[in-house]
Design a protein around this motif. Sequence first.
Motif, PDB file in Angstrom:
ATOM      1  N   SER A  68       0.853  -1.187   0.000  1.00  0.00           N
ATOM      2  CA  SER A  68       0.000   0.000   0.000  1.00  0.00           C
ATOM      3  C   SER A  68       0.888   1.235   0.000  1.00  0.00           C
ATOM      4  O   SER A  68       1.579   1.509   0.987  1.00  0.00           O
ATOM      5  CB  SER A  68      -0.916   0.019   1.215  1.00  0.00           C
ATOM      6  OG  SER A  68      -1.504   1.308   1.327  1.00  0.00           O
ATOM      7  N   ARG A  69       0.854   1.980  -1.104  1.00  0.00           N
ATOM      8  CA  ARG A  69       1.688   3.180  -1.196  1.00  0.00           C
ATOM      9  C   ARG A  69       1.154   4.303  -0.317  1.00  0.00           C
ATOM     10  O   ARG A  69       1.911   5.154   0.137  1.00  0.00           O
ATOM     11  CB  ARG A  69       1.793   3.650  -2.655  1.00  0.00           C
ATOM     12  CG  ARG A  69       2.521   2.636  -3.540  1.00  0.00           C
ATOM     13  CD  ARG A  69       2.587   3.136  -4.969  1.00  0.00           C
ATOM     14  NE  ARG A  69       1.248   3.427  -5.471  1.00  0.00           N
ATOM     15  CZ  ARG A  69       0.988   4.129  -6.567  1.00  0.00           C
ATOM     16  NH1 ARG A  69       1.992   4.613  -7.285  1.00  0.00           N
ATOM     17  NH2 ARG A  69      -0.246   4.336  -6.961  1.00  0.00           N
ATOM     18  N   SER A  70      -0.176   4.311  -0.072  1.00  0.00           N
ATOM     19  CA  SER A  70      -0.718   5.383   0.771  1.00  0.00           C
ATOM     20  C   SER A  70      -0.496   5.079   2.252  1.00  0.00           C
ATOM     21  O   SER A  70      -0.130   5.954   3.032  1.00  0.00           O
ATOM     22  CB  SER A  70      -2.211   5.590   0.485  1.00  0.00           C
ATOM     23  OG  SER A  70      -2.930   4.386   0.630  1.00  0.00           O
ATOM     24  N   ARG A  71      -0.689   3.799   2.644  1.00  0.00           N
ATOM     25  CA  ARG A  71      -0.547   3.452   4.057  1.00  0.00           C
ATOM     26  C   ARG A  71       0.863   3.003   4.408  1.00  0.00           C
ATOM     27  O   ARG A  71       1.227   2.883   5.567  1.00  0.00           O
ATOM     28  CB  ARG A  71      -1.566   2.368   4.428  1.00  0.00           C
ATOM     29  CG  ARG A  71      -3.019   2.894   4.438  1.00  0.00           C
ATOM     30  CD  ARG A  71      -4.012   1.826   4.850  1.00  0.00           C
ATOM     31  NE  ARG A  71      -4.202   0.824   3.811  1.00  0.00           N
ATOM     32  CZ  ARG A  71      -4.234  -0.483   4.000  1.00  0.00           C
ATOM     33  NH1 ARG A  71      -4.095  -0.972   5.221  1.00  0.00           N
ATOM     34  NH2 ARG A  71      -4.410  -1.322   2.992  1.00  0.00           N
ATOM     35  N   LYS A  72       1.658   2.697   3.348  1.00  0.00           N
ATOM     36  CA  LYS A  72       3.049   2.257   3.518  1.00  0.00           C
ATOM     37  C   LYS A  72       3.145   0.998   4.382  1.00  0.00           C
ATOM     38  O   LYS A  72       3.956   0.934   5.307  1.00  0.00           O
ATOM     39  CB  LYS A  72       3.927   3.386   4.086  1.00  0.00           C
ATOM     40  CG  LYS A  72       3.927   4.637   3.187  1.00  0.00           C
ATOM     41  CD  LYS A  72       4.971   5.627   3.630  1.00  0.00           C
ATOM     42  CE  LYS A  72       4.783   7.011   2.996  1.00  0.00           C
ATOM     43  NZ  LYS A  72       4.298   7.020   1.616  1.00  0.00           N
ATOM     44  N   PRO A 154      -7.836   5.772   0.793  1.00  0.00           N
ATOM     45  CA  PRO A 154      -6.448   5.656   0.309  1.00  0.00           C
ATOM     46  C   PRO A 154      -6.085   6.616  -0.831  1.00  0.00           C
ATOM     47  O   PRO A 154      -4.919   6.768  -1.154  1.00  0.00           O
ATOM     48  CB  PRO A 154      -6.365   4.204  -0.162  1.00  0.00           C
ATOM     49  CG  PRO A 154      -7.764   3.845  -0.537  1.00  0.00           C
ATOM     50  CD  PRO A 154      -8.656   4.622   0.405  1.00  0.00           C
ATOM     51  N   THR A 155      -7.108   7.217  -1.457  1.00  0.00           N
ATOM     52  CA  THR A 155      -6.817   8.097  -2.595  1.00  0.00           C
ATOM     53  C   THR A 155      -6.035   9.335  -2.151  1.00  0.00           C
ATOM     54  O   THR A 155      -6.377   9.970  -1.163  1.00  0.00           O
ATOM     55  CB  THR A 155      -8.121   8.515  -3.289  1.00  0.00           C
ATOM     56  OG1 THR A 155      -8.657   7.385  -3.980  1.00  0.00           O
ATOM     57  CG2 THR A 155      -7.889   9.647  -4.297  1.00  0.00           C
ATOM     58  N   GLN A 156      -4.988   9.645  -2.910  1.00  0.00           N
ATOM     59  CA  GLN A 156      -4.178  10.839  -2.629  1.00  0.00           C
ATOM     60  C   GLN A 156      -4.312  11.826  -3.765  1.00  0.00           C
ATOM     61  O   GLN A 156      -4.289  11.428  -4.933  1.00  0.00           O
ATOM     62  CB  GLN A 156      -2.717  10.431  -2.425  1.00  0.00           C
ATOM     63  CG  GLN A 156      -2.548   9.477  -1.234  1.00  0.00           C
ATOM     64  CD  GLN A 156      -1.110   9.064  -1.004  1.00  0.00           C
ATOM     65  OE1 GLN A 156      -0.429   8.663  -1.926  1.00  0.00           O
ATOM     66  NE2 GLN A 156      -0.662   9.159   0.234  1.00  0.00           N
TER      67      GLN A 156
ATOM     68  N   ASP B  95      -8.754   6.553  -8.446  1.00  0.00           N
ATOM     69  CA  ASP B  95      -8.003   7.749  -8.064  1.00  0.00           C
ATOM     70  C   ASP B  95      -7.300   8.402  -9.258  1.00  0.00           C
ATOM     71  O   ASP B  95      -6.507   9.330  -9.084  1.00  0.00           O
ATOM     72  CB  ASP B  95      -7.026   7.459  -6.919  1.00  0.00           C
ATOM     73  CG  ASP B  95      -6.076   6.320  -7.225  1.00  0.00           C
ATOM     74  OD1 ASP B  95      -6.241   5.679  -8.287  1.00  0.00           O
ATOM     75  OD2 ASP B  95      -5.173   6.067  -6.415  1.00  0.00           O
TER      76      ASP B  95
END
Lengths: 157, 157
Positions: A68-72, A154-156, B95
């Motif tokens: 998960s790139r958003s939550r790392k 999770p959307t950035q 996203d």
Amino acid sequence: MSNDVQFASRRTIEQVEEGTELAPKFDEHGLIPCVTTAANSGEVLMLGYMNDEALKRTITTGEAHYWSRSRKVLWHKGATSGLVQRVVELRIDDDQDAVWLRVEIPGDASCHVGYRSCFYRSIPMGGDSMHALKFEESEKAFDPKKVYGDAPNPTQL
Amino acid sequence: MSNDVQFASRRTIEQVEEGTELAPKFDEHGLIPCVTTAANSGEVLMLGYMNDEALKRTITTGEAHYWSRSRKVLWHKGATSGLVQRVVELRIDDDQDAVWLRVEIPGDASCHVGYRSCFYRSIPMGGDSMHALKFEESEKAFDPKKVYGDAPNPTQL
């Protein structure tokens, strides 16, 4: 168990493209992109990313793991929603810098917004349209508020 | 002509996920990943990358354009090989940081190694196998030497 999977070093183009050694190339963030499709319909469900550990766990457990790139964090897809992705087939591309995962999912839904596929909108073609996106799924497959509760989106931007 | 396509700015999660504005997110290299599938079979042919201009040209011309990360040029797929990808449908994900392109190709082949799909090998599953890759296509769809001549191989180690 994921220690049982060993990746080969990348030595020659012929080895990587025409050989049988698994020698994935991770990018500068340590990630490899993964296209995930529904095994029954062929529909593209999502584009995710795996690190070394996520790819190894996917291979050893037969269930999709991502980074998960958003939550790392290492992300066992479906751990929260129950929509676990069971691997039917895993493929790797010519230069081994992308993988393709064919999966089965209970409930046949994958997207955190509630749709079946993350790719629920199309872009109109042509040079002179306004390019307003068109919804290709008419309704959500599940209610994300019920499934995820107050978990952060999770959307950035 | 590609000036006719305008991308919206990304203001809110709701706008990006639930709206109809095309507001793609390009990564730190100015690229967005693109999953390309065969419209007739659903097979994943390749994972490519588009920059702003490649995405706009794909929309306006109806033929797939990518950014070649190895050659660092705008890449009209098929300009050398003749295997132009005609766009049947273009979708964008929740996203808006990935696109899915459904294409038709004359000759039904896409991969520079000569196979139909770039994903011509599978990875055996399980914790105790040697994970030797298995070829899922039995023969090449074309001879890359005849098609590409002495052009440098795009694969990078």
